[in-house]
Design an enzyme around this catalytic site. Structure first.
Site, mmCIF file in Angstrom:
data_model
loop_
_atom_site.group_PDB
_atom_site.id
_atom_site.type_symbol
_atom_site.label_atom_id
_atom_site.label_comp_id
_atom_site.label_asym_id
_atom_site.label_seq_id
_atom_site.Cartn_x
_atom_site.Cartn_y
_atom_site.Cartn_z
ATOM 1 N N ASP A 218 68.131 15.110 76.019
ATOM 2 C CA ASP A 218 67.976 14.208 77.158
ATOM 3 C C ASP A 218 67.608 12.803 76.682
ATOM 4 O O ASP A 218 66.822 12.628 75.749
ATOM 5 C CB ASP A 218 66.874 14.760 78.073
ATOM 6 C CG ASP A 218 66.743 14.010 79.370
ATOM 7 O OD1 ASP A 218 67.717 13.989 80.141
ATOM 8 O OD2 ASP A 218 65.657 13.442 79.621
ATOM 9 N N GLU A 274 69.413 23.855 58.852
ATOM 10 C CA GLU A 274 68.789 25.070 58.342
ATOM 11 C C GLU A 274 69.258 26.303 59.110
ATOM 12 O O GLU A 274 69.020 27.440 58.673
ATOM 13 C CB GLU A 274 67.266 24.966 58.437
ATOM 14 C CG GLU A 274 66.651 23.861 57.572
ATOM 15 C CD GLU A 274 65.148 23.800 57.743
ATOM 16 O OE1 GLU A 274 64.542 24.863 58.036
ATOM 17 O OE2 GLU A 274 64.565 22.704 57.611
#
Length: 560
Positions: A218, A274
């Site tokens: 957002d 990751e």
């Protein structure tokens, strides 16, 4: 309660999600506003269990992922975009167990799950902010943006809130102002502070460990502010007859769009890396810099995977405007991957915004859905878009959006695009809930309910399903490059481009006018054949395409 069950011919036979780490390239992401999708416990508010029960319907559309608007613990001052606990579910939506069940069912159906992350600001009831405001020396004192008053007691500078008034709120405990770009109950997190960054990224890791496939970020361009707190200059140009908010009278050089945001996005991307296969799409608001920021934030494969702006979320409906904005992005960021949207939870639904340009709202919905799904990039589709829903008409007493209440009647707020999803035209409250919903169901939405459209092969819903299947059958429409073609001679409202991938070329032509038009592609072909697409009945003769009004043409190109 009766739920729509998935059809037998659904893609992948409900197989688990693929191992493709680049699944997001060309993905169609279906946005779900949890309050309004499905109520499972009869309190009039949608919830996670309701979403899980309706995922079969979403999967039958042929989309690749869902995006969930906020469901985190929140005082709900801005309906979940004011988060008081980043790592928990608000009880009105269910529990973490409900979220885990949603993830499991979505993955079983072959759907990825992306969630909203509101990193730029938190709730004033978040424990971090409560500690930060307690003194100027506590460990989190600098986790939010604090500043002293000016000598006359006024705010530190001229920055304005998107929701009106100054973006500075006085706090009597610290005897300082704090920054809030939106509601006063939404203080800005100080993402110039490395410790605050670490804490925010830890919350992102929490959901990655829980199995989410990505994030919609957002207000990405609000992440950082000018450390010197310099005042914004006046806007270079403002159409005063159109702007009802003082916010737009400033050139927002210092309260958003800051270069420091890029460094934080690199940290965010390093965390996502990751977890192979996780993806991000950032929201960038409308403005002179929006497409430049979209290009910057998605460049070099070390920041966002994708971003979208509000450039196609406004009232402009013109083939030349569409062409120029697509061309500008392609020029600025040819190696980046965009994400496009025509509607979402913050703007009036596009069928209503562009209603005056077509004779039939259903045909307009089919045309613009097809255009959106044909652009190079990924796509966000907002719930109900596939039904051709128009903006709901609400009485003032039904409004709950603080932004709309304050600006009524010049601006009616965001409630009109957030009303409940109409599932069953014959059920109470359209099958959304047995109780009175938090926002009323628009009676004009009942004829467009899912149960009505599923039985109609000519409906907007049927068109979306068929077009998504058509898109999947042509790799050029998903992964391909794009070449914008010149406009027609004679001024017809035509937008045309080619999509190209490997040895496949698809010509896409859109007549945005309500009257018939003709188009001759500006290249030689030895074989030029129409591809069958539902809802569009056009013809080709001597290399010239004849299009009906509010229609599109798709053709297969084979080179000499």
């Amino acid at each position: 309660m009766t739920f729509i069950m998935p059809s037998k011919d659904m893609k992948n036979g409900f197989a688990s999600i693929s191992s493709d780490e680049n699944w997001w390239r060309g993905a169609v992401i279906y946005q779900i506003y949890p309050r309004s999708f499905q109520d499972s416990n009869g309190d009039g508010i949608g919830d996670l269990a309701g979403i899980t029960a309706r995922l079969g319907y979403v999967a039958t559309l042929g989309v690749d992922a869902i995006w969930l608007s906020p469901f985190f613990a929140s005082p709900q001052k801005d309906f979940g975009y004011d988060i008081s606990d980043y790592c928990d579910v608000d009880p009105m939506f269910g529990s973490l167990d409900d979220f885990d069940a949603l993830i499991a069912e979505a993955h079983r159906l072959g759907l990825r799950v992306m969630i909203d992350q509101v990193l730029s600001h938190a709730s004033s009831q978040h424990p971090w902010f409560i500690e930060s405001r307690s003194s100027r020396t506590n460990p989190k004192a600098d986790w939010f943006v604090w500043a002293d008053m000016q000598p006359d007691g006024s705010p530190p500078n001229n920055w304005l809130s998107v929701f009106g008034g100054s973006s500075w709120q006085w706090d009597s405990t610290r005897r300082q102002y704090y920054l809030h770009n939106f509601l006063a109950e939404q203080p800005d997190v100080n993402l110039l502070n490395p410790e605050a960054q670490d804490a925010i990224l830890d919350t992102v890791r929490f959901w990655l460990e829980r199995g989410v496939d990505g994030f919609r970020l957002d207000t990405t361009n609000f992440y950082c502010h000018d450390a010197r707190l310099r005042s914004n200059p006046p806007a270079d140009f403002v159409e005063k007859s159109k702007e009802i908010e003082p916010y737009h009278y400033q050139n927002h050089l210092f309260d958003k769009n800051r270069p420091e945001t890029v460094d934080f996005l690199r940290r965010f991307r390093a965390l996502l890396n990751e977890y192979p296969g996780s993806a991000s799409v950032g929201e960038i608001g409308y403005g002179p810099q929006s497409l430049d920021l979209m290009a910057e934030y998605t460049s070099n494969n070390d920041k966002l995977n994708m971003a979208y702006t509000f450039d196609f979320l406004g009232d402009e409906y013109d083939a030349d405007i569409f062409r120029k904005r697509i061309a500008r992005f392609e020029e600025k960021a040819a190696g980046s991957w965009p994400c496009w949207a025509f509607s979402n939870h913050d703007v009036s639904r596009h069928v209503s915004r562009w209603h005056e340009h077509a004779d039939d709202d259903g045909q307009l919905a089919k045309l613009m859905g097809s255009l959106l799904l044909s652009l190079r990039g990924s796509v966000c589709c907002y719930e109900g878009e596939e039904l051709g829903l128009a903006e709901a008409e609400l009485a003032y007493e039904d409004l709950v959006d603080p932004y709309g209440i304050r600006l009524w009647p010049e601006f009616k707020g965001r409630d009109g695009c957030r009303t409940p999803m109409p599932w069953d035209s014959k059920a109470d409250h359209a099958g959304f809930s047995p109780a009175r919903p938090w926002l009323p169901v628009d009676s004009n939405h009942l004829p467009l309910a899912v149960n009505r459209q599923e039985a109609d092969p000519t409906s907007v819903l049927s068109h979306y399903r068929a077009f998504l299947a058509f898109r999947r059958a042509h790799p050029a429409m998903i992964k391909g490059d794009i070449e914008l073609l010149p406009a027609s001679v004679g001024g017809e409202p035509i937008l045309a481009f080619r999509r190209m991938y490997a040895d496949e070329e698809v010509l896409c032509v859109f007549n945005l006018g309500r009257w018939p038009a003709r188009y001759k592609p500006p290249f030689d072909v030895s074989t030029f054949s129409a591809l069958e697409v539902p809802s569009f009945r056009n013809s080709v003769s001597d290399g010239v395409i004849s299009l009906e009004g509010t229609s599109a043409f798709f053709g297969k190109i084979e080179r000499k």
